[in-house]
Design an enzyme around this catalytic site. Structure first.
Site, mmCIF file in Angstrom:
data_model
loop_
_atom_site.group_PDB
_atom_site.id
_atom_site.type_symbol
_atom_site.label_atom_id
_atom_site.label_comp_id
_atom_site.label_asym_id
_atom_site.label_seq_id
_atom_site.Cartn_x
_atom_site.Cartn_y
_atom_site.Cartn_z
ATOM 1 N N GLU A 153 21.372 -14.335 37.509
ATOM 2 C CA GLU A 153 21.616 -13.186 37.485
ATOM 3 C C GLU A 153 22.745 -13.303 36.273
ATOM 4 O O GLU A 153 23.551 -13.701 36.884
ATOM 5 C CB GLU A 153 21.983 -12.151 38.695
ATOM 6 C CG GLU A 153 22.964 -10.472 38.524
ATOM 7 C CD GLU A 153 23.138 -9.627 39.577
ATOM 8 O OE1 GLU A 153 22.767 -8.595 39.468
ATOM 9 O OE2 GLU A 153 23.176 -10.306 40.836
ATOM 10 N N THR A 187 21.177 -3.945 34.772
ATOM 11 C CA THR A 187 21.156 -2.874 33.118
ATOM 12 C C THR A 187 22.954 -2.141 33.376
ATOM 13 O O THR A 187 23.490 -3.150 32.733
ATOM 14 C CB THR A 187 20.534 -2.274 33.679
ATOM 15 O OG1 THR A 187 20.846 -1.006 34.832
ATOM 16 C CG2 THR A 187 19.357 -1.710 33.657
ATOM 17 N N TYR A 188 23.658 -2.906 34.831
ATOM 18 C CA TYR A 188 25.075 -2.341 34.830
ATOM 19 C C TYR A 188 25.832 -3.476 34.108
ATOM 20 O O TYR A 188 26.650 -2.935 33.578
ATOM 21 C CB TYR A 188 25.542 -2.560 36.381
ATOM 22 C CG TYR A 188 26.906 -2.215 36.772
ATOM 23 C CD1 TYR A 188 27.370 -1.559 36.831
ATOM 24 C CD2 TYR A 188 27.338 -3.574 36.843
ATOM 25 C CE1 TYR A 188 29.425 -1.428 36.859
ATOM 26 C CE2 TYR A 188 29.442 -4.013 36.894
ATOM 27 C CZ TYR A 188 29.425 -2.299 37.452
ATOM 28 O OH TYR A 188 31.151 -2.932 37.055
ATOM 29 N N HIS A 212 17.496 -5.793 38.127
ATOM 30 C CA HIS A 212 18.581 -4.851 38.567
ATOM 31 C C HIS A 212 18.555 -3.535 37.826
ATOM 32 O O HIS A 212 18.755 -3.704 36.705
ATOM 33 C CB HIS A 212 19.769 -5.657 39.181
ATOM 34 C CG HIS A 212 19.779 -6.242 40.682
ATOM 35 N ND1 HIS A 212 21.042 -6.405 41.131
ATOM 36 C CD2 HIS A 212 18.752 -5.989 41.701
ATOM 37 C CE1 HIS A 212 20.699 -7.372 42.004
ATOM 38 N NE2 HIS A 212 19.465 -7.363 42.041
ATOM 39 N N ARG A 218 27.450 3.354 38.572
ATOM 40 C CA ARG A 218 27.126 2.338 39.747
ATOM 41 C C ARG A 218 26.555 3.847 40.719
ATOM 42 O O ARG A 218 26.349 3.361 42.119
ATOM 43 C CB ARG A 218 27.923 2.310 40.478
ATOM 44 C CG ARG A 218 28.657 0.323 40.653
ATOM 45 C CD ARG A 218 27.000 -0.399 40.284
ATOM 46 N NE ARG A 218 27.603 -1.726 40.783
ATOM 47 C CZ ARG A 218 27.195 -2.597 39.934
ATOM 48 N NH1 ARG A 218 26.185 -3.242 40.470
ATOM 49 N NH2 ARG A 218 28.190 -4.071 40.427
ATOM 50 N N GLU A 247 20.203 -0.685 42.561
ATOM 51 C CA GLU A 247 21.090 -1.492 43.594
ATOM 52 C C GLU A 247 22.280 -0.586 43.163
ATOM 53 O O GLU A 247 22.788 -0.207 41.802
ATOM 54 C CB GLU A 247 21.659 -2.450 42.470
ATOM 55 C CG GLU A 247 22.857 -3.114 42.981
ATOM 56 C CD GLU A 247 22.953 -4.760 42.322
ATOM 57 O OE1 GLU A 247 23.397 -5.518 43.581
ATOM 58 O OE2 GLU A 247 23.819 -4.933 41.447
#
Length: 296
Positions: A153, A187-188, A212, A218, A247
């Site tokens: 990740e 993407t966060y 994700h 969030r 997420e």
């Protein structure tokens, strides 16, 4: 990694529903994931030693869900550490996680598998990178024999110093040099580090193995600053067919300790069921919309 014609699996991270993974927590998360309409549940292996893999395997089968697992390493298991004992502990932990994923019938282990998930106070060293790459190469070979794929990740600068962009991840994959390791985009984190959310997907291309989907704050998808239109266009352009997993975190669900680790200083939602159902619709609508581009 070659693309195929199998449908994309839309999933939810278990922390959307619970912060505990005893029998009660596992049952709740798996049943709620199914009720929200998802195909897959991602289970964080925060305490692999005490995790009941057989129970999880039974529950995902009973609910007709696919399963994946994720984790982030700590200071005591950091593969980039100069201490060989810490590196060995990290490799042992990840091997245990591979066994858990195999028992559950999963096909993906993802997350920050290459360093501690924390804010480092100095740049990564060449020796640390080499240590991590070598360990991951060994793990990838074993995972391949188990039918499990490793996805690394890409997280922001406050959670690792090894790779913060898709291009940096590709460079590190070259050092790992194993086909059974891919990039995991979120993407966060992309919204913090990348220049846009379309180009990195094209850059990573067929090395993209896991995704994700998270909003900039969030919370509910579509209510923040993430360019989901561009990101999903990128997925369509490369014919991505791996997991796409929602997420989101709230201290109303997860423990205070985990909330502090993740920096959840304010809650943007209280109702897991509504949040999850909205995310499932949002992701499926985005995927359907970009599919129609081929008709233009």
């Amino acid at each position: 990694m070659t693309r195929n014609e199998a449908p994309v699996q839309i999933g939810a991270h278990a922390l959307v529903f619970t912060g505990t993974f005893d029998e009660k927590g596992l049952t709740l998360a798996i049943e709620k994931t199914k009720q929200a309409g998802f195909d897959l549940i991602e289970i964080p292996l925060m305490d692999p030693t005490n995790f009941d893999r057989n129970l999880a395997a039974r529950l995902v089968k009973e609910n007709d869900l696919a399963v994946s697992a994720s984790l982030g390493l700590s200071d005591s298991t950091d593969l980039t550490s100069p201490d060989p004992a810490i590196v060995a502990a990290g490799e042992a932990l990840l091997n245990e996680c591979l066994d858990i994923v195999s028992t559950m019938g999963g096909r993906n282990l993802c997350g920050v598998l290459y360093s501690a998930m924390k804010k480092y106070m100095q740049p990564q060293t060449a020796s640390g990178r080499a240590s991590s790459a070598a360990a991951l190469g060994r793990l990838a070979s074993r995972a391949d024999g188990l039918g499990i794929h490793l996805s690394l990740e890409v997280v922001n600068r406050y959670e690792t110093n090894l790779m913060n962009t898709g291009r940096a991840a590709l460079e590190f994959l070259g050092e790992v040099d194993h086909a059974n390791v891919s990039v995991h985009l979120d993407t966060y984190h992309m919204n913090i580090e990348e220049s846009d959310l379309f180009t990195p997907v094209l850059d990573v291309n067929d090395r993209l193995g896991y995704v994700h989907i998270g909003e900039s704050h969030r919370g509910y998808l579509g209510s923040g600053t993430v360019d989901f239109d561009g990101f999903f266009r990128g997925l369509a352009r490369i014919n991505y067919d791996g997991p796409v997993v929602f997420e989101s975190f709230s201290s109303s669900v997860v423990s205070a300790e985990l909330s502090n680790t993740l920096g959840i200083w304010r809650n943007l939602w209280q109702d897991s069921d509504d949040l999850a159902a909205h995310a499932n619709r949002f992701i499926r609508d985005q995927l359907h919309a970009v599919e129609t581009i081929s008709l233009h």
